[in-house]
Design a protein around this motif. Structure first.
Motif, short mmCIF file in Angstrom:
data_model
loop_
_atom_site.label_atom_id
_atom_site.label_comp_id
_atom_site.label_asym_id
_atom_site.label_seq_id
_atom_site.Cartn_x
_atom_site.Cartn_y
_atom_site.Cartn_z
N ASN A 14 0.85 -1.19 0.00
CA ASN A 14 0.00 0.00 0.00
C ASN A 14 0.89 1.24 0.00
N PHE A 15 0.57 2.22 -0.85
CA PHE A 15 1.35 3.44 -1.00
C PHE A 15 0.51 4.64 -0.57
N TYR A 16 1.13 5.56 0.17
CA TYR A 16 0.45 6.75 0.67
C TYR A 16 1.34 7.97 0.54
N TYR A 17 0.72 9.16 0.55
CA TYR A 17 1.47 10.41 0.64
C TYR A 17 0.72 11.36 1.55
N SER A 18 1.43 12.39 2.03
CA SER A 18 0.80 13.37 2.90
C SER A 18 1.67 14.63 2.97
N HIS A 19 1.04 15.75 3.24
CA HIS A 19 1.78 16.97 3.54
C HIS A 19 1.99 17.09 5.04
N TYR A 20 1.27 16.27 5.79
CA TYR A 20 1.38 16.20 7.25
C TYR A 20 1.39 14.72 7.61
N THR A 21 2.07 14.34 8.66
CA THR A 21 2.21 12.93 8.98
C THR A 21 0.97 12.31 9.64
N ASP A 22 -0.08 13.08 9.83
CA ASP A 22 -1.27 12.51 10.46
C ASP A 22 -2.48 12.47 9.51
N ASN A 23 -2.27 12.75 8.22
CA ASN A 23 -3.36 12.75 7.26
C ASN A 23 -2.89 12.09 5.96
N TRP A 24 -2.86 10.76 5.93
CA TRP A 24 -2.33 10.01 4.78
C TRP A 24 -3.38 9.85 3.69
N ILE A 25 -2.96 10.09 2.44
CA ILE A 25 -3.83 9.93 1.28
C ILE A 25 -3.33 8.73 0.49
N GLU A 26 -4.23 7.83 0.18
CA GLU A 26 -3.87 6.58 -0.49
C GLU A 26 -3.57 6.83 -1.97
N LEU A 27 -2.41 6.35 -2.42
CA LEU A 27 -2.06 6.40 -3.84
C LEU A 27 -2.43 5.09 -4.54
N GLU A 28 -2.09 3.99 -3.90
CA GLU A 28 -2.36 2.65 -4.45
C GLU A 28 -2.64 1.72 -3.29
N ASN A 29 -3.70 0.97 -3.40
CA ASN A 29 -4.10 0.06 -2.34
C ASN A 29 -3.99 -1.38 -2.82
N GLU A 30 -3.39 -2.21 -2.03
CA GLU A 30 -3.28 -3.65 -2.27
C GLU A 30 -2.65 -3.98 -3.62
N ALA A 31 -1.52 -3.34 -3.93
CA ALA A 31 -0.74 -3.73 -5.11
C ALA A 31 -0.19 -5.12 -4.82
N ASP A 32 -0.16 -5.96 -5.83
CA ASP A 32 0.24 -7.36 -5.66
C ASP A 32 1.74 -7.46 -5.38
N ALA A 33 2.10 -8.02 -4.23
CA ALA A 33 3.50 -8.17 -3.83
C ALA A 33 4.10 -9.51 -4.24
N LYS A 34 3.34 -10.38 -4.90
CA LYS A 34 3.84 -11.72 -5.19
C LYS A 34 5.05 -11.71 -6.12
N TYR A 35 5.19 -10.68 -6.95
CA TYR A 35 6.32 -10.63 -7.88
C TYR A 35 7.64 -10.30 -7.19
N LEU A 36 7.58 -9.94 -5.93
CA LEU A 36 8.79 -9.69 -5.14
C LEU A 36 9.24 -10.93 -4.39
N SER A 37 8.50 -12.04 -4.52
CA SER A 37 8.83 -13.26 -3.80
C SER A 37 9.75 -14.15 -4.63
N THR A 38 10.62 -14.87 -3.96
CA THR A 38 11.51 -15.78 -4.67
C THR A 38 10.73 -16.95 -5.29
#
Length: 85
Positions: A14-38
């Motif tokens: 999951n990827f997020y950004y914010s101008h403040y550390t207490d208000n995160w805005i979602e960029l991408e949710n549940e991107a598939d991580a299986k391609y990073l596995s051996t």
């Protein structure tokens, strides 16, 4: 200032950004991580985590400065913090 956050579990990223550390805005949710596995890649993938900026595909003379990076993982061997301020 712009803050970026990545949360990874064994299945999703999951990827997020914010101008403040207490208000995160979602960029991408549940991107598939299986391609990073051996198992899926068929061997060690050399996965690394870091900060990167690009103007691709447009050429640019702009720069990006990173003043702080923090990693919080479950493996104490790889816990570190970089602060260049």
């Amino acid at each position: 200032k712009l803050y970026l956050k990545i949360e990874i579990d064994s299945v999703f990223i999951n990827f997020y950004y914010s101008h403040y550390t207490d208000n995160w805005i979602e960029l991408e949710n549940e991107a598939d991580a299986k391609y990073l596995s051996t198992e899926v890649a068929g061997g060690f993938v050399g996965t690394t985590l870091g900060m990167y900026a690009s103007s691709y595909p447009v050429e640019s003379g702009n720069t990006a400065s990173f003043h702080w990076f923090e990693y919080k993982g479950s493996d104490s061997t790889f816990e570190f913090e970089i602060n260049s301020e």
